[in-house]
Write a protein that holds these residues in place. Structure first.
Motif, PDB file in Angstrom:
ATOM      1  N   GLU A  18     -35.013 104.380 -11.198  1.00 52.60           N
ATOM      2  CA  GLU A  18     -36.222 103.576 -11.041  1.00 52.60           C
ATOM      3  C   GLU A  18     -36.760 103.673  -9.613  1.00 52.60           C
ATOM      4  OE1 GLU A  18     -37.640  98.882 -11.410  1.00 52.60           O
ATOM      5  OE2 GLU A  18     -35.748  99.543 -12.305  1.00 52.60           O
ATOM      6  N   THR A  19     -35.858 103.686  -8.633  1.00 56.20           N
ATOM      7  CA  THR A  19     -36.262 103.793  -7.234  1.00 56.20           C
ATOM      8  C   THR A  19     -36.988 105.109  -6.975  1.00 56.20           C
ATOM      9  OG1 THR A  19     -34.452 102.386  -6.458  1.00 56.20           O
ATOM     10  CG2 THR A  19     -35.428 103.887  -4.848  1.00 56.20           C
ATOM     11  N   ILE A  20     -36.421 106.211  -7.443  1.00 57.13           N
ATOM     12  CA  ILE A  20     -37.018 107.521  -7.184  1.00 57.13           C
ATOM     13  C   ILE A  20     -38.326 107.692  -7.938  1.00 57.13           C
ATOM     14  CG2 ILE A  20     -36.684 110.016  -7.324  1.00 57.13           C
ATOM     15  CD1 ILE A  20     -34.962 108.505  -5.233  1.00 57.13           C
ATOM     16  N   GLU A  21     -38.373 107.248  -9.161  1.00 57.68           N
ATOM     17  CA  GLU A  21     -39.614 107.393  -9.928  1.00 57.68           C
ATOM     18  C   GLU A  21     -40.736 106.570  -9.295  1.00 57.68           C
ATOM     19  OE1 GLU A  21     -40.127 109.585 -12.269  1.00 57.68           O
ATOM     20  OE2 GLU A  21     -38.049 110.242 -12.066  1.00 57.68           O
ATOM     21  N   GLU A  22     -40.407 105.399  -8.754  1.00 61.18           N
ATOM     22  CA  GLU A  22     -41.425 104.600  -8.075  1.00 61.18           C
ATOM     23  C   GLU A  22     -41.893 105.290  -6.795  1.00 61.18           C
ATOM     24  OE1 GLU A  22     -42.268  99.970  -6.857  1.00 61.18           O
ATOM     25  OE2 GLU A  22     -40.237 100.754  -6.538  1.00 61.18           O
ATOM     26  N   ILE A  23     -40.970 105.899  -6.066  1.00 62.80           N
ATOM     27  CA  ILE A  23     -41.332 106.642  -4.864  1.00 62.80           C
ATOM     28  C   ILE A  23     -42.249 107.806  -5.210  1.00 62.80           C
ATOM     29  CG2 ILE A  23     -40.392 108.272  -3.167  1.00 62.80           C
ATOM     30  CD1 ILE A  23     -38.023 106.328  -2.847  1.00 62.80           C
ATOM     31  N   LYS A  24     -41.923 108.540  -6.257  1.00 62.62           N
ATOM     32  CA  LYS A  24     -42.741 109.681  -6.654  1.00 62.62           C
ATOM     33  C   LYS A  24     -44.138 109.245  -7.076  1.00 62.62           C
ATOM     34  CE  LYS A  24     -40.552 112.672  -9.319  1.00 62.62           C
ATOM     35  NZ  LYS A  24     -39.629 113.158 -10.398  1.00 62.62           N
ATOM     36  N   TYR A  25     -44.260 108.059  -7.628  1.00 64.60           N
ATOM     37  CA  TYR A  25     -45.551 107.556  -8.103  1.00 64.60           C
ATOM     38  C   TYR A  25     -46.361 106.916  -6.987  1.00 64.60           C
ATOM     39  CZ  TYR A  25     -48.937 104.799 -10.760  1.00 64.60           C
ATOM     40  OH  TYR A  25     -50.095 104.242 -11.239  1.00 64.60           O
ATOM     41  N   ARG A  26     -45.703 106.151  -6.121  1.00 67.35           N
ATOM     42  CA  ARG A  26     -46.422 105.349  -5.134  1.00 67.35           C
ATOM     43  C   ARG A  26     -46.416 105.943  -3.727  1.00 67.35           C
ATOM     44  NH1 ARG A  26     -47.866 100.703  -7.517  1.00 67.35           N
ATOM     45  NH2 ARG A  26     -46.627  99.901  -9.263  1.00 67.35           N
ATOM     46  N   GLY A  87     -31.574 102.578  -1.890  1.00 69.97           N
ATOM     47  CA  GLY A  87     -31.586 103.026  -3.276  1.00 69.97           C
ATOM     48  C   GLY A  87     -31.464 101.923  -4.298  1.00 69.97           C
ATOM     49  N   ASP A  88     -31.449 100.653  -3.849  1.00 66.45           N
ATOM     50  CA  ASP A  88     -31.224  99.542  -4.767  1.00 66.45           C
ATOM     51  C   ASP A  88     -32.495  98.861  -5.231  1.00 66.45           C
ATOM     52  OD1 ASP A  88     -32.031  98.167  -2.511  1.00 66.45           O
ATOM     53  OD2 ASP A  88     -30.051  97.376  -2.038  1.00 66.45           O
ATOM     54  N   GLY A  89     -33.654  99.409  -4.845  1.00 68.40           N
ATOM     55  CA  GLY A  89     -34.925  98.857  -5.316  1.00 68.40           C
ATOM     56  C   GLY A  89     -35.491  97.726  -4.486  1.00 68.40           C
ATOM     57  N   GLN A  90     -34.849  97.370  -3.378  1.00 66.33           N
ATOM     58  CA  GLN A  90     -35.351  96.260  -2.561  1.00 66.33           C
ATOM     59  C   GLN A  90     -36.634  96.610  -1.812  1.00 66.33           C
ATOM     60  OE1 GLN A  90     -32.545  93.305  -0.639  1.00 66.33           O
ATOM     61  NE2 GLN A  90     -31.273  95.117  -0.565  1.00 66.33           N
ATOM     62  N   HIS A  91     -36.795  97.872  -1.455  1.00 68.48           N
ATOM     63  CA  HIS A  91     -37.906  98.269  -0.608  1.00 68.48           C
ATOM     64  C   HIS A  91     -39.054  98.823  -1.453  1.00 68.48           C
ATOM     65  CE1 HIS A  91     -34.654  98.967   2.681  1.00 68.48           C
ATOM     66  NE2 HIS A  91     -34.983  97.692   2.556  1.00 68.48           N
ATOM     67  N   ASN A  92     -40.232  98.254  -1.270  1.00 74.03           N
ATOM     68  CA  ASN A  92     -41.411  98.656  -2.023  1.00 74.03           C
ATOM     69  C   ASN A  92     -42.108  99.816  -1.312  1.00 74.03           C
ATOM     70  OD1 ASN A  92     -43.878  98.873  -3.357  1.00 74.03           O
ATOM     71  ND2 ASN A  92     -44.074  96.668  -3.644  1.00 74.03           N
ATOM     72  N   PRO A  93     -42.201 100.993  -1.942  1.00 72.24           N
ATOM     73  CA  PRO A  93     -42.813 102.145  -1.269  1.00 72.24           C
ATOM     74  C   PRO A  93     -44.302 101.995  -1.021  1.00 72.24           C
ATOM     75  CG  PRO A  93     -42.266 102.679  -3.554  1.00 72.24           C
ATOM     76  CD  PRO A  93     -41.638 101.349  -3.256  1.00 72.24           C
ATOM     77  N   GLU A  94     -44.933 100.965  -1.571  1.00 67.61           N
ATOM     78  CA  GLU A  94     -46.347 100.734  -1.301  1.00 67.61           C
ATOM     79  C   GLU A  94     -46.620 100.493   0.188  1.00 67.61           C
ATOM     80  OE1 GLU A  94     -47.787  97.548  -3.689  1.00 67.61           O
ATOM     81  OE2 GLU A  94     -48.002  98.786  -5.475  1.00 67.61           O
ATOM     82  N   GLY A 153     -33.334  97.506   6.438  1.00 70.10           N
ATOM     83  CA  GLY A 153     -33.108  98.937   6.260  1.00 70.10           C
ATOM     84  C   GLY A 153     -34.387  99.729   6.127  1.00 70.10           C
ATOM     85  N   LEU A 154     -35.520  99.038   5.989  1.00 73.36           N
ATOM     86  CA  LEU A 154     -36.805  99.718   5.852  1.00 73.36           C
ATOM     87  C   LEU A 154     -37.354  99.976   7.249  1.00 73.36           C
ATOM     88  CD1 LEU A 154     -39.019 100.763   3.949  1.00 73.36           C
ATOM     89  CD2 LEU A 154     -40.020  98.471   3.996  1.00 73.36           C
ATOM     90  N   ARG A 155     -37.103 101.187   7.748  1.00 74.11           N
ATOM     91  CA  ARG A 155     -37.470 101.503   9.125  1.00 74.11           C
ATOM     92  C   ARG A 155     -37.937 102.955   9.198  1.00 74.11           C
ATOM     93  NH1 ARG A 155     -32.709 100.169  12.555  1.00 74.11           N
ATOM     94  NH2 ARG A 155     -33.170  98.146  11.687  1.00 74.11           N
ATOM     95  N   MET A 156     -38.999 103.157   9.940  1.00 73.37           N
ATOM     96  CA  MET A 156     -39.611 104.480  10.087  1.00 73.37           C
ATOM     97  C   MET A 156     -39.536 104.907  11.542  1.00 73.37           C
ATOM     98  SD  MET A 156     -43.514 105.579   9.016  1.00 73.37           S
ATOM     99  CE  MET A 156     -43.161 105.426   7.261  1.00 73.37           C
ATOM    100  N   VAL A 157     -39.231 106.186  11.768  1.00 72.92           N
ATOM    101  CA  VAL A 157     -39.107 106.701  13.133  1.00 72.92           C
ATOM    102  C   VAL A 157     -39.891 107.992  13.289  1.00 72.92           C
ATOM    103  CG1 VAL A 157     -36.824 105.662  13.405  1.00 72.92           C
ATOM    104  CG2 VAL A 157     -37.010 108.051  12.671  1.00 72.92           C
ATOM    105  N   PRO A 193     -45.336  93.276   8.652  1.00 76.20           N
ATOM    106  CA  PRO A 193     -44.878  92.468   7.512  1.00 76.20           C
ATOM    107  C   PRO A 193     -44.805  93.295   6.227  1.00 76.20           C
ATOM    108  CG  PRO A 193     -47.171  91.974   8.026  1.00 76.20           C
ATOM    109  CD  PRO A 193     -46.685  92.877   9.113  1.00 76.20           C
ATOM    110  N   VAL A 194     -43.731  93.092   5.491  1.00 73.49           N
ATOM    111  CA  VAL A 194     -43.569  93.701   4.170  1.00 73.49           C
ATOM    112  C   VAL A 194     -43.029  92.642   3.213  1.00 73.49           C
ATOM    113  CG1 VAL A 194     -43.133  96.005   5.129  1.00 73.49           C
ATOM    114  CG2 VAL A 194     -41.197  94.497   4.604  1.00 73.49           C
ATOM    115  N   ILE A 195     -43.075  92.975   1.944  1.00 76.11           N
ATOM    116  CA  ILE A 195     -42.500  92.109   0.908  1.00 76.11           C
ATOM    117  C   ILE A 195     -41.327  92.855   0.289  1.00 76.11           C
ATOM    118  CG2 ILE A 195     -42.898  90.936  -1.289  1.00 76.11           C
ATOM    119  CD1 ILE A 195     -45.847  90.740  -0.509  1.00 76.11           C
ATOM    120  N   MET A 196     -40.153  92.259   0.377  1.00 73.11           N
ATOM    121  CA  MET A 196     -38.961  92.866  -0.202  1.00 73.11           C
ATOM    122  C   MET A 196     -38.601  92.170  -1.505  1.00 73.11           C
ATOM    123  SD  MET A 196     -36.486  93.843   2.986  1.00 73.11           S
ATOM    124  CE  MET A 196     -37.120  94.768   4.389  1.00 73.11           C
ATOM    125  N   ARG A 197     -37.777  92.859  -2.286  1.00 73.36           N
ATOM    126  CA  ARG A 197     -37.372  92.368  -3.591  1.00 73.36           C
ATOM    127  C   ARG A 197     -35.854  92.225  -3.639  1.00 73.36           C
ATOM    128  NH1 ARG A 197     -41.093  97.126  -6.182  1.00 73.36           N
ATOM    129  NH2 ARG A 197     -39.497  98.328  -5.137  1.00 73.36           N
TER     130      ARG A 197
END
Length: 229
Positions: A18-26, A87-94, A153-157, A193-197
């Protein structure tokens, strides 16, 4: 601009597809790599069955080693930006495009997705929030910088930090320590700011029994990192 999503995965069979498919879509403008940290469940089988881009580690390295593998891969493959997504779905790729826009237009080296700026979405457990607040205060004392979500864990460099992390990255509970490492090198760290799940499955690497060890170990590591030359 080449952009890479690094997905460390240990026993994430319940959520990895589910995590990867959401990444590929969003997050269509991103490539991704899954770093399978020697999972003992069906994580590897699911990824290989679906043709996902995966690196299978021969031994369990822990979260730090898995993420560092992703950074090494990203640096060697010439990526300009890398972002960690669990990989646990907490981070929204949007939110990834917003992070890219921020890191490029504001000339910062690291952007952290914080759940505590707008206080929306899943805010973590009460026990973990105590630890997060503790590390926020400790980092402020040592660096003068307020990081509201130092365990995110949602961090960009950017590429410079990617190179740094590819060859020197904390091995155990790395998030707070790695922030201090970037600040110590004179890097610019900002949060948006982000929204986590809540996680879709799997088990957190920080259990109640390990909380005391986590607090002591990471505190000492941050102090050592702060005084390193």
């Amino acid at each position: 601009m080449k952009k890479l999503i690094i997905i460390p995965a240990y026993n994430e069979s319940a959520s990895i597809k589910e995590t990867i498919e959401e990444i590929k879509y969003r997050a269509k403008g991103f490539d991704y790599v899954i770093v399978n940290d020697c999972s003992t469940d069906d994580t590897r089988a699911i990824c290989e069955k679906n043709g996902y881009n995966i690196i299978n580690l021969p031994i369990n390295l822990g979260i730090g080693g898995a993420v560092q593998t992703g950074y090494r891969y990203g640096y060697n493959e010439g990526y300009d930006i890398a972002v960690q997504v669990d990989g646990d779905g907490q981070h929204n790729p949007e939110f990834l495009e917003s992070m890219v826009k921020y890191i490029t237009t504001n000339e910062v080296n690291m952007v952290i997705g914080s759940r505590f700026i707008n206080k929306e979405g899943f805010q973590s457990s009460g026990t973990r929030r105590v630890g997060i607040k503790y590390f926020t205060v400790l980092i402020k004392i040592l660096t003068g910088k307020v990081i509201t979500d130092p365990t995110s864990g949602l961090r960009m460099v950017d590429r410079g930090i990617m190179k740094m992390f590819a060859y020197d990255y904390p091995k155990d509970y790395p998030e707070p320590e790695s922030v201090v490492a970037v600040l110590r090198k004179g890097g610019k760290v900002k949060e948006i700011p982000v929204i986590m799940r809540e996680r879709n499955g799997g088990v957190s690497s920080i259990s109640i029994k390990r909380s005391i060890y986590y607090m002591i170990k990471v505190s000492l590591a941050i102090l050592i990192e702060r005084i390193r030359k």
